[in-house]
Each structure stands twice: as C-alpha cells, then as structure tokens.
Design a protein around this motif. Structure first.
Motif, PDB file in Angstrom:
ATOM      1  N   VAL A  78     -40.627 -17.948  77.385  1.00  0.00           N
ATOM      2  CA  VAL A  78     -40.629 -19.247  77.739  1.00  0.00           C
ATOM      3  C   VAL A  78     -42.195 -19.766  77.147  1.00  0.00           C
ATOM      4  O   VAL A  78     -43.016 -18.951  76.969  1.00  0.00           O
ATOM      5  CB  VAL A  78     -40.592 -19.654  79.470  1.00  0.00           C
ATOM      6  N   LEU A  79     -42.255 -20.887  77.199  1.00  0.00           N
ATOM      7  CA  LEU A  79     -43.534 -21.690  76.649  1.00  0.00           C
ATOM      8  C   LEU A  79     -44.087 -22.218  78.272  1.00  0.00           C
ATOM      9  O   LEU A  79     -43.481 -23.043  78.631  1.00  0.00           O
ATOM     10  CB  LEU A  79     -43.385 -22.712  75.727  1.00  0.00           C
ATOM     11  N   THR A  80     -45.337 -21.445  78.216  1.00  0.00           N
ATOM     12  CA  THR A  80     -45.983 -22.151  79.508  1.00  0.00           C
ATOM     13  C   THR A  80     -46.904 -23.449  78.982  1.00  0.00           C
ATOM     14  O   THR A  80     -47.512 -23.084  78.176  1.00  0.00           O
ATOM     15  CB  THR A  80     -47.130 -21.103  79.908  1.00  0.00           C
ATOM     16  N   VAL A  81     -46.476 -24.591  79.737  1.00  0.00           N
ATOM     17  CA  VAL A  81     -47.188 -25.970  79.062  1.00  0.00           C
ATOM     18  C   VAL A  81     -48.470 -26.012  79.810  1.00  0.00           C
ATOM     19  O   VAL A  81     -48.841 -25.835  80.541  1.00  0.00           O
ATOM     20  CB  VAL A  81     -46.129 -27.085  79.603  1.00  0.00           C
ATOM     21  N   GLY A  82     -49.376 -26.490  78.544  1.00  0.00           N
ATOM     22  CA  GLY A  82     -50.659 -26.940  79.089  1.00  0.00           C
ATOM     23  C   GLY A  82     -51.119 -28.099  77.935  1.00  0.00           C
ATOM     24  O   GLY A  82     -50.393 -28.525  77.221  1.00  0.00           O
ATOM     25  N   VAL A  83     -52.155 -28.640  78.445  1.00  0.00           N
ATOM     26  CA  VAL A  83     -52.750 -29.680  77.425  1.00  0.00           C
ATOM     27  C   VAL A  83     -54.235 -29.527  77.219  1.00  0.00           C
ATOM     28  O   VAL A  83     -54.852 -28.937  77.897  1.00  0.00           O
ATOM     29  CB  VAL A  83     -52.535 -31.040  78.312  1.00  0.00           C
ATOM     30  N   PRO A  84     -54.784 -29.955  76.260  1.00  0.00           N
ATOM     31  CA  PRO A  84     -55.984 -29.760  75.933  1.00  0.00           C
ATOM     32  C   PRO A  84     -57.245 -30.176  76.737  1.00  0.00           C
ATOM     33  O   PRO A  84     -57.187 -31.534  77.134  1.00  0.00           O
ATOM     34  CB  PRO A  84     -56.135 -30.005  74.363  1.00  0.00           C
ATOM     35  N   ASP A  85     -58.195 -29.685  77.060  1.00  0.00           N
ATOM     36  CA  ASP A  85     -59.543 -30.285  77.464  1.00  0.00           C
ATOM     37  C   ASP A  85     -60.320 -30.935  76.644  1.00  0.00           C
ATOM     38  O   ASP A  85     -59.831 -31.020  75.516  1.00  0.00           O
ATOM     39  CB  ASP A  85     -60.213 -29.217  78.635  1.00  0.00           C
ATOM     40  N   GLU A  86     -61.456 -31.255  76.971  1.00  0.00           N
ATOM     41  CA  GLU A  86     -62.446 -31.956  75.972  1.00  0.00           C
ATOM     42  C   GLU A  86     -62.620 -31.003  74.865  1.00  0.00           C
ATOM     43  O   GLU A  86     -62.794 -31.597  73.917  1.00  0.00           O
ATOM     44  CB  GLU A  86     -63.776 -32.485  76.606  1.00  0.00           C
TER      45      GLU A  86
END
Length: 106
Positions: A78-86
C-alpha cells in the motif's frame, strides 16, 4: 496499470515500524499496517519527521489498490499517504481521532 480514479483510501493502524536503510534513501521505514480485515506492509518515507517507534499505534491513510511494488527487495503493498512540509519532507495523513480500521475516505 491501476486506475487512479478507482483508488481506495483506507485507514490503517501502524502495528510495527522499523528503519529501512537498505534503500537509496536513508529516511525510509518498513511499516506493518492493520487495515481491519488484513495486515499489509508499506515502505514509506518517514525518517525526516518521525522516529519509527513513534509511528506504532498511529492511524494513517493508505492507498490500497495500486498494486504492490518491490523497494530494495521488500514488498510494499500500500502507499502510505503524506503531504510535504515546508522543506518538502512527508508528513503522514491520518484522522484527528481514532476511527474504525479499514474505513474508506469519502
């Protein structure tokens, strides 16, 4: 090739996490995730913002029907979902409070 418009996002709980330095990115970790009806493995880029031990017990959002891939010899299901920080480093996405495992994103 999976159809991205049919991707299912489900909530899972990290059961186990360990650093995975065998990849070409030392910030990677192997995660064992409980989706309620099955346990899966994910190789995820978590090392910049998380110590593997701190991930155990955390609920995360996973893309579950993209197929599995091998990363440095390990299967990532599975792809563990994340978003980028600064700084562009992944911050994991998950619910604000505990929800039933396997729950799908609307």
């Amino acid at each position: 090739m999976p159809d991205l418009f049919e991707t299912t996002f489900r909530v899972g709980e990290v059961l186990d996490a360990e650093a995975f330095p065998e990849t070409n990115k030392p910030e990677m970790a192997k995660l064992r995730i409980d989706l309620g009806d099955e346990e899966v493995q994910s190789v995820a880029q978590t090392g910049y913002n998380y110590d593997p031990a701190d991930l155990v017990g955390r609920q995360v959002l996973c893309a579950t029907n993209l197929g599995s891939v091998r990363i440095a010899g390990e299967k990532s299901e599975v792809l563990t979902v994340g978003v980028p920080d600064e700084e562009g480093h992944p911050v994991l996405v998950g619910p604000d409070e505990d929800v039933p495992l396997g729950g799908e994103l609307y």
